[in-house]
Write a protein that holds these residues in place. Structure first.
Motif, PDB file in Angstrom:
ATOM      1  N   ASP A  89      40.376  57.871 -50.899  1.00  0.00           N
ATOM      2  CA  ASP A  89      41.488  58.790 -50.902  1.00  0.00           C
ATOM      3  C   ASP A  89      41.375  59.605 -49.574  1.00  0.00           C
ATOM      4  OD1 ASP A  89      44.089  60.542 -52.066  1.00  0.00           O
ATOM      5  OD2 ASP A  89      42.609  62.048 -51.720  1.00  0.00           O
ATOM      6  N   TRP A  90      40.211  60.125 -48.872  1.00  0.00           N
ATOM      7  CA  TRP A  90      40.355  60.766 -47.765  1.00  0.00           C
ATOM      8  C   TRP A  90      40.508  60.010 -46.520  1.00  0.00           C
ATOM      9  CZ3 TRP A  90      34.962  62.739 -45.715  1.00  0.00           C
ATOM     10  CH2 TRP A  90      35.209  63.858 -44.993  1.00  0.00           C
ATOM     11  N   LEU A  91      40.037  58.722 -46.984  1.00  0.00           N
ATOM     12  CA  LEU A  91      39.971  57.727 -45.510  1.00  0.00           C
ATOM     13  C   LEU A  91      41.502  56.978 -45.425  1.00  0.00           C
ATOM     14  CD1 LEU A  91      36.512  56.517 -45.501  1.00  0.00           C
ATOM     15  CD2 LEU A  91      37.455  57.913 -44.005  1.00  0.00           C
ATOM     16  N   GLY A  92      42.230  57.015 -46.682  1.00  0.00           N
ATOM     17  CA  GLY A  92      43.315  56.365 -46.793  1.00  0.00           C
ATOM     18  C   GLY A  92      43.314  55.013 -46.820  1.00  0.00           C
ATOM     19  N   THR A  93      42.545  54.662 -47.654  1.00  0.00           N
ATOM     20  CA  THR A  93      42.014  53.087 -47.712  1.00  0.00           C
ATOM     21  C   THR A  93      42.544  52.835 -49.367  1.00  0.00           C
ATOM     22  OG1 THR A  93      39.898  53.259 -47.937  1.00  0.00           O
ATOM     23  CG2 THR A  93      40.689  53.077 -45.648  1.00  0.00           C
ATOM     24  N   ASP A  94      42.507  51.381 -49.343  1.00  0.00           N
ATOM     25  CA  ASP A  94      42.586  50.911 -50.706  1.00  0.00           C
ATOM     26  C   ASP A  94      41.483  51.376 -51.558  1.00  0.00           C
ATOM     27  OD1 ASP A  94      45.032  49.936 -50.073  1.00  0.00           O
ATOM     28  OD2 ASP A  94      44.124  47.724 -49.979  1.00  0.00           O
ATOM     29  N   ARG A  95      40.280  51.069 -50.964  1.00  0.00           N
ATOM     30  CA  ARG A  95      39.033  51.060 -51.827  1.00  0.00           C
ATOM     31  C   ARG A  95      37.859  51.401 -50.840  1.00  0.00           C
ATOM     32  NH1 ARG A  95      37.878  48.075 -56.227  1.00  0.00           N
ATOM     33  NH2 ARG A  95      35.781  48.894 -56.206  1.00  0.00           N
ATOM     34  N   ALA A  96      36.896  52.017 -51.388  1.00  0.00           N
ATOM     35  CA  ALA A  96      35.609  52.310 -50.541  1.00  0.00           C
ATOM     36  C   ALA A  96      34.453  51.763 -51.577  1.00  0.00           C
ATOM     37  CB  ALA A  96      35.634  53.798 -50.208  1.00  0.00           C
ATOM     38  N   LEU A  97      33.548  51.548 -50.712  1.00  0.00           N
ATOM     39  CA  LEU A  97      32.263  50.843 -51.394  1.00  0.00           C
ATOM     40  C   LEU A  97      31.187  51.637 -51.069  1.00  0.00           C
ATOM     41  CD1 LEU A  97      31.342  48.798 -53.312  1.00  0.00           C
ATOM     42  CD2 LEU A  97      30.993  47.192 -51.625  1.00  0.00           C
ATOM     43  N   VAL A  98      30.223  52.416 -51.897  1.00  0.00           N
ATOM     44  CA  VAL A  98      28.898  53.068 -51.335  1.00  0.00           C
ATOM     45  C   VAL A  98      27.804  52.267 -51.241  1.00  0.00           C
ATOM     46  CG1 VAL A  98      27.667  55.016 -52.022  1.00  0.00           C
ATOM     47  CG2 VAL A  98      30.186  55.418 -51.883  1.00  0.00           C
ATOM     48  N   PHE A  99      26.977  52.342 -50.001  1.00  0.00           N
ATOM     49  CA  PHE A  99      25.771  51.847 -49.932  1.00  0.00           C
ATOM     50  C   PHE A  99      24.622  52.640 -50.067  1.00  0.00           C
ATOM     51  CE2 PHE A  99      28.839  48.581 -48.641  1.00  0.00           C
ATOM     52  CZ  PHE A  99      28.231  47.485 -48.774  1.00  0.00           C
ATOM     53  N   SER A 100      23.429  52.270 -49.870  1.00  0.00           N
ATOM     54  CA  SER A 100      22.352  53.306 -49.907  1.00  0.00           C
ATOM     55  C   SER A 100      22.070  53.779 -48.392  1.00  0.00           C
ATOM     56  CB  SER A 100      21.219  52.650 -50.555  1.00  0.00           C
ATOM     57  OG  SER A 100      20.643  51.644 -49.623  1.00  0.00           O
ATOM     58  N   SER A 101      22.666  53.199 -47.580  1.00  0.00           N
ATOM     59  CA  SER A 101      22.522  54.012 -46.148  1.00  0.00           C
ATOM     60  C   SER A 101      23.553  53.407 -45.271  1.00  0.00           C
ATOM     61  CB  SER A 101      21.148  53.521 -45.250  1.00  0.00           C
ATOM     62  OG  SER A 101      21.040  52.036 -45.039  1.00  0.00           O
ATOM     63  N   GLY A 102      23.936  54.267 -44.181  1.00  0.00           N
ATOM     64  CA  GLY A 102      24.855  53.792 -43.380  1.00  0.00           C
ATOM     65  C   GLY A 102      24.610  52.385 -42.604  1.00  0.00           C
ATOM     66  N   LEU A 235      28.389  65.110 -43.879  1.00  0.00           N
ATOM     67  CA  LEU A 235      28.357  65.374 -45.425  1.00  0.00           C
ATOM     68  C   LEU A 235      27.068  65.720 -45.937  1.00  0.00           C
ATOM     69  CD1 LEU A 235      30.734  62.327 -46.553  1.00  0.00           C
ATOM     70  CD2 LEU A 235      31.283  64.968 -46.134  1.00  0.00           C
ATOM     71  N   GLY A 236      26.115  65.811 -44.861  1.00  0.00           N
ATOM     72  CA  GLY A 236      24.718  66.336 -45.389  1.00  0.00           C
ATOM     73  C   GLY A 236      23.900  65.678 -46.271  1.00  0.00           C
ATOM     74  N   GLY A 237      24.353  64.255 -46.407  1.00  0.00           N
ATOM     75  CA  GLY A 237      23.503  63.677 -47.719  1.00  0.00           C
ATOM     76  C   GLY A 237      22.798  62.497 -47.373  1.00  0.00           C
ATOM     77  N   ALA A 238      23.052  61.294 -47.828  1.00  0.00           N
ATOM     78  CA  ALA A 238      22.377  60.288 -47.415  1.00  0.00           C
ATOM     79  C   ALA A 238      23.489  59.024 -47.881  1.00  0.00           C
ATOM     80  CB  ALA A 238      21.090  59.793 -47.967  1.00  0.00           C
ATOM     81  N   GLY A 239      23.183  57.762 -47.457  1.00  0.00           N
ATOM     82  CA  GLY A 239      24.115  56.683 -47.981  1.00  0.00           C
ATOM     83  C   GLY A 239      25.121  56.438 -46.915  1.00  0.00           C
ATOM     84  N   GLY A 240      25.843  55.409 -47.058  1.00  0.00           N
ATOM     85  CA  GLY A 240      26.949  54.882 -46.519  1.00  0.00           C
ATOM     86  C   GLY A 240      28.146  54.213 -47.170  1.00  0.00           C
ATOM     87  N   VAL A 241      29.371  54.084 -46.333  1.00  0.00           N
ATOM     88  CA  VAL A 241      30.331  53.694 -47.046  1.00  0.00           C
ATOM     89  C   VAL A 241      31.089  52.640 -46.167  1.00  0.00           C
ATOM     90  CG1 VAL A 241      31.707  55.478 -46.002  1.00  0.00           C
ATOM     91  CG2 VAL A 241      32.558  54.158 -47.938  1.00  0.00           C
ATOM     92  N   VAL A 242      31.664  51.567 -46.899  1.00  0.00           N
ATOM     93  CA  VAL A 242      32.632  50.501 -46.218  1.00  0.00           C
ATOM     94  C   VAL A 242      33.968  50.755 -46.822  1.00  0.00           C
ATOM     95  CG1 VAL A 242      33.122  48.200 -45.863  1.00  0.00           C
ATOM     96  CG2 VAL A 242      30.902  49.026 -45.513  1.00  0.00           C
TER      97      VAL A 242
END
Length: 400
Positions: A89-102, A235-242
């Motif tokens: 929703d924030w990025l304005g994309t259809d979907r987002a997929l979270v990974f354990s790192s960028g 965002l101060g955390g960990a992980g990555g997103v596509v």
């Protein structure tokens, strides 16, 4: 070769790195240390925000320490899916997929975009994760000069009829300059190519509601654009997103090796990052403070005769005479209670060494001002007068 020979060879290579000023050292950081942090990437100061840590603590008590498996086994919790919905929703994309790192997100994105005969056109200043993604993909890769739209167009024109992907960061991680995203997208679309943008240093810092460089360039939701980012900076955390078309994220779920075979991001981290997304979206005041501080840093350091990059976000680089001088400069700052990044080859995309300052709204303003004084006062004598040290000024803003 015997084991003794192998270990001796490693020692010789370490000695050569030491002579070149390229030794790297791990230093443990105690919780709550008093160092003024201009080295970490917690741009908005959210890593310790009470709402973020409380959300993480609630999830920790509910889900436990780890995800217990990969996303496709048992690791895909409600927290992961809620975070993905919020990011899309924030990025304005259809979907987002979270990974354990960028890093793993970038490896997956590049590999997932490659088809037979694909040409990858990669900016010379791209992050190591994008470079490794290109290498691991096995696709032919053309490295173009930094932020050179004409060179990208030429590389695409030289491969007519081939599938192609233009690979770039939005805000580059070493000098903090902004890629000409709109121009790159126009060139890519003209040649039928896709555009992959790593928004790691822009997400939370630039664009409307901090949605990053792709949104700022007016490219949100374009079907030929894929966005990646880390969740470990603003965002101060960990992980990555596509993030991108739903068809592409589905492709990664079914084929992406760094998604399928990796243990999922801990649910507590996902929950904390979700809280951070809400704070970041409402953080216009924090972003204004970052911009003001970046401008202040440039004025103070330039005024002292140092060579400073022009920041398009919250990264400021200061050129050092060489790797040994950069190491000594950073150490002198650290001894006076200021942490700064020390970037030397091969972490830099050229032969120059730098101090890299990451501006954080979480640092008290008086401490930030004092830190700038420490950097100036700790500078090597030669750094203010030695010719040829001028850092390249940003020439990659949209329309320039």
């Amino acid at each position: 070769m015997t084991v003794a020979d192998w270990l001796a060879a490693l020692d010789r290579r370490a000695e050569l790195r030491a002579r070149a000023g390229l030794t790297r050292t791990l230093r443990p950081r105690a919780a709550g240390d008093a160092v003024v942090d201009l080295a970490g990437n917690d741009y908005l100061g959210l890593a310790t925000h009470p709402e973020v840590t409380a959300a993480a603590a609630r999830a920790l008590s509910t889900y436990g320490l780890g995800a217990t498996g990969s996303r496709l086994v048992r690791g895909s919790t409600d927290a992961h899916h809620a975070l993905e919905d919020a990011l899309a929703d924030w990025l304005g994309t259809d979907r987002a997929l979270v990974f354990s790192s960028g890093y793993l997100a970038n490896l997956a994105a590049v590999r997932g975009l490659v088809r037979p005969r694909t040409l990858l056109v990669s900016d010379a200043h791209n992050h190591a994760s994008l470079i490794d993604g290109c290498r691991i993909s096995g696709a032919e890769t053309v490295v173009t000069p930094h932020a050179d739209v004409d060179a990208v167009a030429a590389a695409l024109a030289a491969a007519p009829g081939r599938p192609a992907v233009v690979v770039t960061e939005s805000v580059f991680s070493v000098d903090g300059d902004l890629a000409p995203l709109a121009a790159l997208h126009a060139v890519a679309r003209r040649h039928g190519a896709l555009l992959l943008v790593d928004d790691a240093h822009a997400l939370g810092v630039t664009g409307p509601t901090g949605a990053g460089g792709v949104v700022a360039a007016g490219l949100a939701g374009e079907p030929d654009v894929v966005v990646t980012a880390t969740l470990s900076k603003a965002l101060g955390g960990a992980g990555g997103v596509v993030a991108g078309p739903a068809e592409f994220t589905r492709h990664l779920v079914e084929t992406g090796r760094t998604f399928i075979f990796d243990t999922a991001l801990p649910p507590a981290v996902a929950a904390g990052v979700l809280a951070a997304v809400g704070l970041a979206r409402a953080g216009d005041g924090l972003r204004a403070e970052l911009a003001e501080r970046a401008a202040l840093a440039v004025r103070r350091l330039n005024g002292a005769g140092l060579d400073v990059s022009t920041p398009d976000a919250a990264v400021v680089s200061v050129t050092a005479p060489g790797p040994e001088a950069a190491t000594a400069w950073a150490a002198a700052c650290r001894e006076r209670g200021v942490a700064v990044g020390c970037f030397r080859p091969p972490s830099t995309p050229d032969s120059r060494s730098r101090l890299r300052l990451t501006i954080s709204a979480g640092v008290a303003r008086p401490d930030f001002v004092r830190a700038l004084d420490v950097i100036v006062e700790s500078a090597p004598v030669s750094v203010r007068s030695e010719p040829g040290l001028r850092a390249p000024q940003s020439r990659t803003k949209e329309g320039s």
